[in-house]
Design a protein around this motif. Structure first.
Motif, PDB file in Angstrom:
ATOM      1  N   VAL A 129       0.833  -1.206   0.000  1.00  0.00           N
ATOM      2  CA  VAL A 129       0.000   0.000   0.000  1.00  0.00           C
ATOM      3  C   VAL A 129       0.870   1.260   0.000  1.00  0.00           C
ATOM      4  CG1 VAL A 129      -1.577   1.347   1.434  1.00  0.00           C
ATOM      5  CG2 VAL A 129      -2.035  -1.061   1.005  1.00  0.00           C
TER       6      VAL A 129
ATOM      7  N   LEU B 242       2.319   1.585  -3.525  1.00  0.00           N
ATOM      8  CA  LEU B 242       1.324   2.008  -4.518  1.00  0.00           C
ATOM      9  C   LEU B 242       0.886   3.452  -4.320  1.00  0.00           C
ATOM     10  CD1 LEU B 242      -0.929  -1.179  -4.700  1.00  0.00           C
ATOM     11  CD2 LEU B 242       0.632  -0.332  -6.457  1.00  0.00           C
ATOM     12  N   GLY B 243       1.022   3.970  -3.084  1.00  0.00           N
ATOM     13  CA  GLY B 243       0.658   5.356  -2.837  1.00  0.00           C
ATOM     14  C   GLY B 243       1.521   6.350  -3.583  1.00  0.00           C
TER      15      GLY B 243
ATOM     16  N   GLY C 226     -10.936   3.267  -4.693  1.00  0.00           N
ATOM     17  CA  GLY C 226     -10.211   2.077  -5.095  1.00  0.00           C
ATOM     18  C   GLY C 226     -11.011   1.086  -5.908  1.00  0.00           C
TER      19      GLY C 226
ATOM     20  N   VAL D   6      -6.373   2.972  -7.728  1.00  0.00           N
ATOM     21  CA  VAL D   6      -5.755   2.247  -6.624  1.00  0.00           C
ATOM     22  C   VAL D   6      -4.608   3.046  -6.010  1.00  0.00           C
ATOM     23  CG1 VAL D   6      -4.556   0.123  -6.000  1.00  0.00           C
ATOM     24  CG2 VAL D   6      -6.448   0.044  -7.626  1.00  0.00           C
TER      25      VAL D   6
ATOM     26  N   SER E 169      -4.568   4.172  -2.228  1.00  0.00           N
ATOM     27  CA  SER E 169      -3.479   3.733  -1.350  1.00  0.00           C
ATOM     28  C   SER E 169      -2.900   4.904  -0.574  1.00  0.00           C
ATOM     29  CB  SER E 169      -2.386   3.056  -2.181  1.00  0.00           C
ATOM     30  OG  SER E 169      -2.893   1.909  -2.842  1.00  0.00           O
TER      31      SER E 169
ATOM     32  N   THR F 108      -5.166   5.527   2.200  1.00  0.00           N
ATOM     33  CA  THR F 108      -5.016   4.502   3.236  1.00  0.00           C
ATOM     34  C   THR F 108      -3.800   4.781   4.106  1.00  0.00           C
ATOM     35  OG1 THR F 108      -5.997   2.907   1.715  1.00  0.00           O
ATOM     36  CG2 THR F 108      -4.855   2.025   3.637  1.00  0.00           C
ATOM     37  N   VAL F 109      -2.711   5.238   3.506  1.00  0.00           N
ATOM     38  CA  VAL F 109      -1.504   5.554   4.276  1.00  0.00           C
ATOM     39  C   VAL F 109      -1.786   6.695   5.252  1.00  0.00           C
ATOM     40  CG1 VAL F 109       0.849   6.431   4.122  1.00  0.00           C
ATOM     41  CG2 VAL F 109       0.069   4.687   2.517  1.00  0.00           C
TER      42      VAL F 109
END
Length: 317
Positions: free
Chosen positions: A58, A61-62, A280, A286, A290, A293-294
């Motif tokens: 994650v 991908l961020g 997402g 995505v 991500s 999400t971070v």
């Protein structure tokens, strides 16, 4: 003239080195250590596969523009994070999550403690009440959301019908921007109280009964005095754990929003996990999801650390 012979210098002998005993390795200890590593290996492998590796993925991908359906992607650095903090939807969802957590976590903790104290003092029907309050935790939330949708319906719902009987106008609980977040918070409290009750009951059971007798001898005659003198300090570790779990569960709210409101109306009930899901799995961005999400994980870790330090300090001091 007689020659005088000088005796040769006798070489000085070096002192023998002290003999250091070599450590005796116990065969049974090595065997126990080997068995311990073998037993811990499956759990460690699962942690790496399902926690460490996804977190690394994650974070990586961020920093990319990866989208589902495209075979190629490129690293974009901090572009996702720059876009993130300028995103009005993200800021709104972050604010909604903060309000939801500020309502659900304290209310569920206080109600869970109150219910646990009442059940602990009850001698008849204790098992029934424990089961009744724990039932929302064991129920399937998606199914119960349908029941709540009926209860809070603006025209045929029993809640508005009871309000109409006393002359109060019933609002559109899940369809109005002014009430939807508070309605979801009420459902969240209903779902969480039973779990907190079980944790507090376990903490109350572990308190020695002799402490209450000693407190009564020292002058704590009323139940309120005994609660603040004995019960609350002894529940310190349990309170820290319940507070942490309640905040984590409140921040992770998703099912009720997805089932009942879809983030509406006008994003009034859109929370952080729902926004991440939308980016997402609906918009297929995505890389951007991500990055969200971070930030979500970072906020959660900082909040948990600050909460733990504050509550734990109060418990010990």
């Amino acid at each position: 003239m007689t020659a005088i012979s000088i005796p040769a210098e006798v070489p000085r002998q070096k002192a023998p080195k002290p003999i250091v005993p070599r450590p005796i390795v116990n065969v049974s200890e090595r065997h126990e250590a080997r068995v311990a590593w073998m037993l811990a290996a499956p759990a460690m492998i699962l942690i790496v596969l399902f926690i460490v590796a996804p977190v690394i993925a994650v974070i990586t991908l961020g920093f990319t523009d990866f989208e589902l359906g495209y075979s190629t992607f490129k690293f974009v650095g901090f572009e996702n994070y720059a876009e993130l903090f300028g995103d009005r939807t993200f800021r709104q969802s972050l604010w909604n999550t903060a309000i939801y957590t500020a309502i659900v976590a304290p209310a569920s903790i206080l109600l869970g403690l109150g219910v646990a104290l009442l059940i602990e003092s009850e001698t008849v029907g204790r098992s029934f009440f424990r089961t009744a309050y724990f039932l929302p935790v064991a129920s399937l939330l998606v199914a119960m959301a349908t029941v709540w949708q009926y209860l809070l319906h603006p025209t045929i719902g029993p809640v508005n019908s009871m309000l109409a009987m006393v002359g109060l106008p019933g609002p559109n609980w899940l369809g109005s921007a002014g009430t939807v977040l508070y309605s979801l918070s009420m459902i969240g409290v209903w779902q969480t109280v039973g779990f907190n009750m079980i944790l507090f009951l376990a903490g109350l059971t572990a308190i020695p009964r002799d402490l209450y007798s000693a407190a009564e001898i020292d002058g704590a005659k009323s139940p309120i005095d005994r609660f603040f003198l004995v019960t609350l300090p002894m529940l310190g570790p349990t309170t820290v754990f319940v507070t942490t779990i309640s905040i984590i569960n409140a921040v992770k709210v998703f099912e009720t929003v997805k089932t009942l409101t879809e983030g509406g109306p006008n994003k009034a009930s859109e929370v952080l996990l729902f926004t991440i899901y939308q980016e997402g799995f609906v918009y297929l961005r995505v890389g951007y999801a991500s990055a969200m999400t971070v930030v979500f994980l970072a906020v959660l870790v900082v909040m948990m650390f600050a909460q733990y330090r504050l509550v734990d300090r109060k418990v010990h001091y």
